[in-house]
Design a protein around this motif. Structure first.
Motif, PDB file in Angstrom:
ATOM      1  N   LEU A 208       0.809  -1.214   0.028  1.00 50.50           N
ATOM      2  CA  LEU A 208      -0.057   0.031   0.001  1.00 50.50           C
ATOM      3  C   LEU A 208       0.861   1.281  -0.060  1.00 50.50           C
ATOM      4  CD1 LEU A 208      -2.683  -1.171   2.495  1.00 50.50           C
ATOM      5  CD2 LEU A 208      -2.951  -1.227   0.158  1.00 50.50           C
ATOM      6  N   ILE A 209       2.075   1.050   0.729  1.00 52.06           N
ATOM      7  CA  ILE A 209       2.850   2.135   0.967  1.00 52.06           C
ATOM      8  C   ILE A 209       3.415   2.589  -0.484  1.00 52.06           C
ATOM      9  CG2 ILE A 209       5.278   3.032   1.760  1.00 52.06           C
ATOM     10  CD1 ILE A 209       4.225   1.701   4.408  1.00 52.06           C
ATOM     11  N   GLN A 210       3.761   1.475  -1.137  1.00 48.03           N
ATOM     12  CA  GLN A 210       4.552   1.655  -2.639  1.00 48.03           C
ATOM     13  C   GLN A 210       3.462   2.232  -3.692  1.00 48.03           C
ATOM     14  OE1 GLN A 210       7.490  -1.448  -3.823  1.00 48.03           O
ATOM     15  NE2 GLN A 210       6.615  -2.487  -1.861  1.00 48.03           N
ATOM     16  N   ILE A 211       2.075   1.679  -3.557  1.00 53.98           N
ATOM     17  CA  ILE A 211       1.072   2.395  -4.442  1.00 53.98           C
ATOM     18  C   ILE A 211       0.840   3.780  -4.128  1.00 53.98           C
ATOM     19  CG2 ILE A 211      -1.204   2.065  -4.873  1.00 53.98           C
ATOM     20  CD1 ILE A 211      -0.901  -0.973  -4.469  1.00 53.98           C
ATOM     21  N   SER A 212       0.896   4.293  -2.860  1.00 55.68           N
ATOM     22  CA  SER A 212       0.279   5.406  -2.478  1.00 55.68           C
ATOM     23  C   SER A 212       1.351   6.630  -2.094  1.00 55.68           C
ATOM     24  CB  SER A 212      -0.544   5.218  -1.130  1.00 55.68           C
ATOM     25  OG  SER A 212      -1.818   4.524  -1.973  1.00 55.68           O
ATOM     26  N   SER A 213       2.515   6.178  -1.797  1.00 51.10           N
ATOM     27  CA  SER A 213       3.414   7.365  -1.443  1.00 51.10           C
ATOM     28  C   SER A 213       4.881   7.073  -2.239  1.00 51.10           C
ATOM     29  CB  SER A 213       3.733   7.209  -0.069  1.00 51.10           C
ATOM     30  OG  SER A 213       4.536   6.117   0.168  1.00 51.10           O
ATOM     31  N   LEU A 214       5.500   8.318  -2.197  1.00 52.10           N
ATOM     32  CA  LEU A 214       6.986   8.093  -2.893  1.00 52.10           C
ATOM     33  C   LEU A 214       8.148   7.952  -1.860  1.00 52.10           C
ATOM     34  CD1 LEU A 214       6.342  11.122  -5.297  1.00 52.10           C
ATOM     35  CD2 LEU A 214       6.213   8.726  -5.881  1.00 52.10           C
ATOM     36  N   PRO A 215       9.198   7.469  -2.362  1.00 54.39           N
ATOM     37  CA  PRO A 215      10.348   7.281  -1.270  1.00 54.39           C
ATOM     38  C   PRO A 215      10.624   8.518  -0.760  1.00 54.39           C
ATOM     39  CG  PRO A 215      10.672   6.172  -3.420  1.00 54.39           C
ATOM     40  CD  PRO A 215       9.422   6.881  -3.854  1.00 54.39           C
ATOM     41  N   GLY A 216      11.072   8.550   0.515  1.00 55.42           N
ATOM     42  CA  GLY A 216      11.133   9.818   1.389  1.00 55.42           C
ATOM     43  C   GLY A 216       9.915  10.352   1.901  1.00 55.42           C
ATOM     44  N   GLU A 217       8.757  10.113   1.561  1.00 56.43           N
ATOM     45  CA  GLU A 217       7.718  10.761   1.888  1.00 56.43           C
ATOM     46  C   GLU A 217       7.274  10.209   3.366  1.00 56.43           C
ATOM     47  OE1 GLU A 217       5.033  12.688  -1.680  1.00 56.43           O
ATOM     48  OE2 GLU A 217       4.577  10.420  -1.093  1.00 56.43           O
ATOM     49  N   LEU A 218       6.410  10.834   3.991  1.00 56.89           N
ATOM     50  CA  LEU A 218       6.170  10.556   5.585  1.00 56.89           C
ATOM     51  C   LEU A 218       4.828   9.903   5.706  1.00 56.89           C
ATOM     52  CD1 LEU A 218       7.214  10.841   8.538  1.00 56.89           C
ATOM     53  CD2 LEU A 218       5.722  13.137   8.612  1.00 56.89           C
ATOM     54  N   VAL A 219       4.977   8.712   6.324  1.00 58.58           N
ATOM     55  CA  VAL A 219       3.698   7.734   6.583  1.00 58.58           C
ATOM     56  C   VAL A 219       3.305   7.962   7.887  1.00 58.58           C
ATOM     57  CG1 VAL A 219       2.702   5.428   6.340  1.00 58.58           C
ATOM     58  CG2 VAL A 219       4.424   6.304   4.586  1.00 58.58           C
ATOM     59  N   PHE A 220       2.070   7.976   8.159  1.00 56.25           N
ATOM     60  CA  PHE A 220       1.523   8.481   9.733  1.00 56.25           C
ATOM     61  C   PHE A 220       0.775   7.291  10.095  1.00 56.25           C
ATOM     62  CE2 PHE A 220      -1.560   9.869  12.971  1.00 56.25           C
ATOM     63  CZ  PHE A 220      -0.536  10.262  13.732  1.00 56.25           C
ATOM     64  N   ASP A 221       1.095   6.489  11.369  1.00 56.43           N
ATOM     65  CA  ASP A 221       0.273   5.649  11.832  1.00 56.43           C
ATOM     66  C   ASP A 221      -0.100   5.963  13.309  1.00 56.43           C
ATOM     67  OD1 ASP A 221      -1.236   3.517  12.896  1.00 56.43           O
ATOM     68  OD2 ASP A 221       0.115   1.990  11.971  1.00 56.43           O
ATOM     69  N   GLY A 222      -1.228   6.273  13.830  1.00 57.26           N
ATOM     70  CA  GLY A 222      -1.302   6.817  15.232  1.00 57.26           C
ATOM     71  C   GLY A 222      -1.633   5.605  16.263  1.00 57.26           C
ATOM     72  N   PHE A 223      -1.741   4.557  15.396  1.00 55.77           N
ATOM     73  CA  PHE A 223      -2.128   3.223  16.455  1.00 55.77           C
ATOM     74  C   PHE A 223      -1.088   2.021  16.018  1.00 55.77           C
ATOM     75  CE2 PHE A 223      -5.969   5.891  16.020  1.00 55.77           C
ATOM     76  CZ  PHE A 223      -6.423   5.979  17.009  1.00 55.77           C
ATOM     77  N   MET A 224      -0.008   2.218  16.389  1.00 57.89           N
ATOM     78  CA  MET A 224       1.256   1.325  15.681  1.00 57.89           C
ATOM     79  C   MET A 224       1.078   0.023  16.027  1.00 57.89           C
ATOM     80  SD  MET A 224       3.707   2.606  13.684  1.00 57.89           S
ATOM     81  CE  MET A 224       4.135   4.364  12.769  1.00 57.89           C
ATOM     82  N   GLY A 225       0.437  -0.133  17.169  1.00 59.94           N
ATOM     83  CA  GLY A 225       0.659  -1.775  17.715  1.00 59.94           C
ATOM     84  C   GLY A 225       2.076  -2.376  17.980  1.00 59.94           C
ATOM     85  N   THR A 226       2.323  -3.168  16.967  1.00 57.91           N
ATOM     86  CA  THR A 226       3.633  -3.715  17.097  1.00 57.91           C
ATOM     87  C   THR A 226       4.599  -2.929  16.158  1.00 57.91           C
ATOM     88  OG1 THR A 226       3.253  -5.404  15.496  1.00 57.91           O
ATOM     89  CG2 THR A 226       3.204  -5.942  17.739  1.00 57.91           C
ATOM     90  N   GLY A 227       4.220  -1.830  15.279  1.00 56.50           N
ATOM     91  CA  GLY A 227       4.992  -0.965  14.556  1.00 56.50           C
ATOM     92  C   GLY A 227       5.067  -1.532  13.111  1.00 56.50           C
ATOM     93  N   SER A 228       4.175  -2.388  12.755  1.00 59.05           N
ATOM     94  CA  SER A 228       4.229  -2.909  11.439  1.00 59.05           C
ATOM     95  C   SER A 228       4.220  -1.817  10.306  1.00 59.05           C
ATOM     96  CB  SER A 228       2.807  -3.738  11.085  1.00 59.05           C
ATOM     97  OG  SER A 228       2.698  -4.626  12.131  1.00 59.05           O
ATOM     98  N   THR A 229       3.605  -0.761  10.359  1.00 57.32           N
ATOM     99  CA  THR A 229       3.526   0.361   9.603  1.00 57.32           C
ATOM    100  C   THR A 229       4.918   0.983   9.458  1.00 57.32           C
ATOM    101  OG1 THR A 229       1.198   0.816  10.025  1.00 57.32           O
ATOM    102  CG2 THR A 229       2.564   2.518   8.731  1.00 57.32           C
ATOM    103  N   ALA A 230       5.415   1.265  10.618  1.00 52.55           N
ATOM    104  CA  ALA A 230       7.116   1.971  10.815  1.00 52.55           C
ATOM    105  C   ALA A 230       7.850   0.970   9.900  1.00 52.55           C
ATOM    106  CB  ALA A 230       7.302   1.993  12.309  1.00 52.55           C
ATOM    107  N   LEU A 231       7.777  -0.266  10.262  1.00 52.05           N
ATOM    108  CA  LEU A 231       8.770  -1.280   9.645  1.00 52.05           C
ATOM    109  C   LEU A 231       8.569  -1.325   7.993  1.00 52.05           C
ATOM    110  CD1 LEU A 231      10.672  -3.605  10.117  1.00 52.05           C
ATOM    111  CD2 LEU A 231       9.004  -5.207  10.103  1.00 52.05           C
ATOM    112  N   ALA A 232       7.281  -1.201   7.761  1.00 52.27           N
ATOM    113  CA  ALA A 232       6.850  -1.277   6.268  1.00 52.27           C
ATOM    114  C   ALA A 232       7.505   0.017   5.615  1.00 52.27           C
ATOM    115  CB  ALA A 232       5.477  -1.625   6.032  1.00 52.27           C
ATOM    116  N   ALA A 233       7.406   1.142   6.395  1.00 55.32           N
ATOM    117  CA  ALA A 233       7.995   2.363   5.757  1.00 55.32           C
ATOM    118  C   ALA A 233       9.301   2.230   5.610  1.00 55.32           C
ATOM    119  CB  ALA A 233       7.576   3.493   6.695  1.00 55.32           C
TER     120      ALA A 233
END
Ligand SMILES: C[S@@+](CC[C@H](N)C(=O)[O-])C[C@H]1O[C@@H](n2cnc3c(N)ncnc32)[C@H](O)[C@@H]1O
Length: 261
Positions: A208-233
């Motif tokens: 989803l990140i590759q489809i919807s953002s460009l390298p270097g852009e900032l991805v936000f997740d207010g409910f990180m849980g185990t940090g899956s979104t951060a890891l994917a970023a």
């Protein structure tokens, strides 16, 4: 945290995401990919590991979360919110009221079918749902994520030029071999000793990140849980910012980002 003139990137705040987002200027983040609690009391018992009741399962202020998400997202950007069939109408209403244009409800195959609920009187939940929204309009990136069936390109209609080798139009339902699963199999959690009742598969999030953002852009997740979104970023060369309120899950995030799993 930092004052609003200088928001640190690649940072996860341990606390309430609304306390974090209050410090984020309008239009600061390039993409939102988030998995808020659904306001259910969720406790399961797989892998002989009891998960604690999730923080926020009594319900978060979804309306306010939606408004804040809209405010901090840059114009012409994408936002994805995990949801569930019974919360979907309310979530849809809040996101629409906040200003988002709702484009799709994505349905993604899970890595394993859960064994909770009325096992004999309801269908097994084998998918995750995501509300896909836009603020303004942004078209999808061209990626190499999915090849067209005919490797040189697919002839959609007689007489038309074949399309590109890689798909530029994705289905809203991701099922089957060619797509990553929305969640991990319990064996994965056991192997890595990363337990969370609603953990998402970082590879799927990275698509989803590759489809919807460009390298270097900032991805936000207010409910990180185990940090899956951060890891994917990180894995896709994006920056991340977000929050997790539960100190135990916050510790798992640190370990996960350190070990890159
Ligand atoms: C559905 S889970 C997210 C799981 C995550 N997608 C993953 O892959 O691990 C939601 C998380 O939000 C956290 N949470 C609940 N209320 C919160 C709040 N107000 N601010 C920040 N985090 C919160 C919970 O502790 C929980 O870990």
């Amino acid at each position: 945290m930092e004052n609003s003139n200088h928001i640190q990137c690649n940072y996860i705040f341990q606390g309430d995401c609304l306390d974090l987002s209050r410090q984020i200027p309008d239009g600061y983040v390039s993409m939102i990919l988030t998995d808020p609690p659904y306001g259910i009391s969720y406790r399961n018992n797989f892998s002989s590991q009891k998960h604690s009741v999730l923080e926020g399962d009594g319900g978060i202020d979804y309306e306010r979360m939606a408004e804040e998400s809209y405010r901090i997202l840059k114009d012409n950007s994408h936002a994805y919110f995990f949801t569930r069939f019974d919360c979907y109408p309310y979530h849809y209403k809040c996101l629409e009221k906040a200003g988002f244009t709702i484009k799709n409800c994505m349905v993604i195959e899970k890595g394993a079918v859960g064994g909770i609920g009325d096992l004999k009187g309801s269908f097994a939940n084998n998918s995750e749902w995501l509300i896909f929204c836009q603020k303004g309009r942004r078209t999808f990136n061209r990626t190499c994520l999915l090849e067209n069936k005919n490797k040189e390109g697919t002839q959609f209609h007689h007489g038309r030029k074949p399309s590109a080798k890689y798909k530029t139009r994705f289905n809203a339902c991701w099922f089957g071999e060619e797509y990553p699963k929305a969640t991990y199999h319990p064996i994965w959690q056991k192997k890595h000793e990363i337990y969370h009742p609603t953990i998402k598969n970082a590879e799927f999030l990275s698509w989803l990140i590759q489809i919807s953002s460009l390298p270097g852009e900032l991805v936000f997740d207010g409910f990180m849980g185990t940090g899956s979104t951060a890891l994917a970023a990180i894995q896709t060369g994006r920056e991340y910012l977000g929050a997790e309120i539960d100190p135990d899950y916050y510790r798992i995030i640190q370990k996960r980002l350190h070990d890159k799993i």
